[in-house]
Motif scaffolding. Structure first.
Motif, PDB file in Angstrom:
ATOM      1  N   ARG A   6       0.550  -1.066   0.186  1.00  0.00           N
ATOM      2  CA  ARG A   6       0.042   0.428  -0.315  1.00  0.00           C
ATOM      3  C   ARG A   6       0.660   1.025  -0.563  1.00  0.00           C
ATOM      4  N   HIS A  29      -7.467   6.412  -2.429  1.00  0.00           N
ATOM      5  CA  HIS A  29      -8.877   5.357  -2.051  1.00  0.00           C
ATOM      6  C   HIS A  29      -7.923   3.972  -1.250  1.00  0.00           C
ATOM      7  N   PHE A  30      -8.797   3.075  -0.849  1.00  0.00           N
ATOM      8  CA  PHE A  30      -8.387   1.786  -0.470  1.00  0.00           C
ATOM      9  C   PHE A  30      -9.890   0.731  -0.551  1.00  0.00           C
ATOM     10  N   ARG A  31      -9.604   0.179  -0.401  1.00  0.00           N
ATOM     11  CA  ARG A  31     -10.452  -1.595   0.004  1.00  0.00           C
ATOM     12  C   ARG A  31      -9.854  -2.189   1.448  1.00  0.00           C
ATOM     13  N   TRP A  33      -9.052  -4.921   3.227  1.00  0.00           N
ATOM     14  CA  TRP A  33      -9.292  -6.743   3.373  1.00  0.00           C
ATOM     15  C   TRP A  33      -9.099  -7.149   4.335  1.00  0.00           C
ATOM     16  N   PHE A  92     -13.625  -6.131   2.529  1.00  0.00           N
ATOM     17  CA  PHE A  92     -13.943  -5.726   0.722  1.00  0.00           C
ATOM     18  C   PHE A  92     -14.458  -4.378   0.077  1.00  0.00           C
ATOM     19  N   GLN A  93     -15.447  -3.513   1.259  1.00  0.00           N
ATOM     20  CA  GLN A  93     -15.126  -2.468   1.187  1.00  0.00           C
ATOM     21  C   GLN A  93     -14.625  -1.547   0.499  1.00  0.00           C
ATOM     22  N   ARG A  94     -15.005  -0.716  -0.206  1.00  0.00           N
ATOM     23  CA  ARG A  94     -13.950   0.262  -0.874  1.00  0.00           C
ATOM     24  C   ARG A  94     -14.524   1.332   0.455  1.00  0.00           C
ATOM     25  N   PHE A  95     -13.079   2.896   0.114  1.00  0.00           N
ATOM     26  CA  PHE A  95     -13.348   3.867   0.642  1.00  0.00           C
ATOM     27  C   PHE A  95     -12.133   4.295   0.262  1.00  0.00           C
ATOM     28  N   ARG A  96     -12.611   5.694   1.030  1.00  0.00           N
ATOM     29  CA  ARG A  96     -11.406   6.604   0.655  1.00  0.00           C
ATOM     30  C   ARG A  96     -10.656   6.990   2.007  1.00  0.00           C
ATOM     31  N   GLN A 117     -16.651   6.084   3.125  1.00  0.00           N
ATOM     32  CA  GLN A 117     -17.356   5.160   2.485  1.00  0.00           C
ATOM     33  C   GLN A 117     -18.780   5.546   1.850  1.00  0.00           C
TER      34      GLN A 117
END
Length: 175
Positions: A6, A29-31, A33, A92-96, A117
């Motif tokens: 990352r 942006h991340f997810r 894991w 697994f949610q995407r967020f910033r 999110q």
């Protein structure tokens, strides 16, 4: 190992991305894991703070502070943080991650970092930090002047930050 990947990704994207004004908003942006999870199957609260380090790294690189930091051999130091967790981040949610400098005084930078999110803020943090140099610290106004090439007055300190600083000073007296 995930955090190394990352971090490398953040550095490459920051170096290749558009430059930011020192008071601009950094967005990374991340997810979530599986190795970010705790026993409750949502992102571990310690991971929020770790990812916020990467948001500050993006901000430093994209504003030009990163090169200055390396050239001058300054060391960024996080002195304290206050964080509010509002909603969980699930697998697994995407967020910033949004990072911005709010204000500064003669020694400290005050930053706001939010994990968002969709359209909801799931966590917000305030961070107090400085740039250390052998024998002391570098005044934030000097850093902004070197980055922008002109004097940069500090934005007014938000009431939220003022209250936090007062509460922190009260706690510091007990230690």
């Amino acid at each position: 190992m995930n955090l190394w990947f990352r971090m490398i990704r953040v550095i490459i994207r920051a170096l290749l991305g558009r430059k930011l004004d020192p008071l601009g908003l950094s967005v990374v942006h991340f997810r979530v894991w599986p190795h970010d999870l705790d026993v409750n199957m949502h992102m571990n609260n310690g991971r929020y703070l770790t990812l916020m380090d990467l948001g500050r790294l993006d901000l430093m690189i994209r504003t030009g502070m990163g090169r200055l930091l390396l050239r001058e051999r300054w060391m960024p130091i996080a002195a304290s943080a206050m964080i509010r967790f509002r909603k969980p981040l699930l697998p697994f949610q995407r967020f910033r991650l949004e990072t911005r400098v709010l204000c500064w005084d003669e020694k400290w930078f005050f930053l706001e970092q939010k994990l968002v999110q969709g359209d909801r803020t799931v966590s917000v943090a305030l961070l107090k930090g400085c740039m250390r140099v052998s024998g002391g610290h570098v005044p934030p106004s000097d850093i902004f002047e070197k980055v922008t090439g002109r004097a940069h007055p500090a934005p007014e300190m938000p009431e939220t930050v003022q209250r936090w600083v007062e509460a922190e000073d009260a706690v510091k007296e007990q230690v």
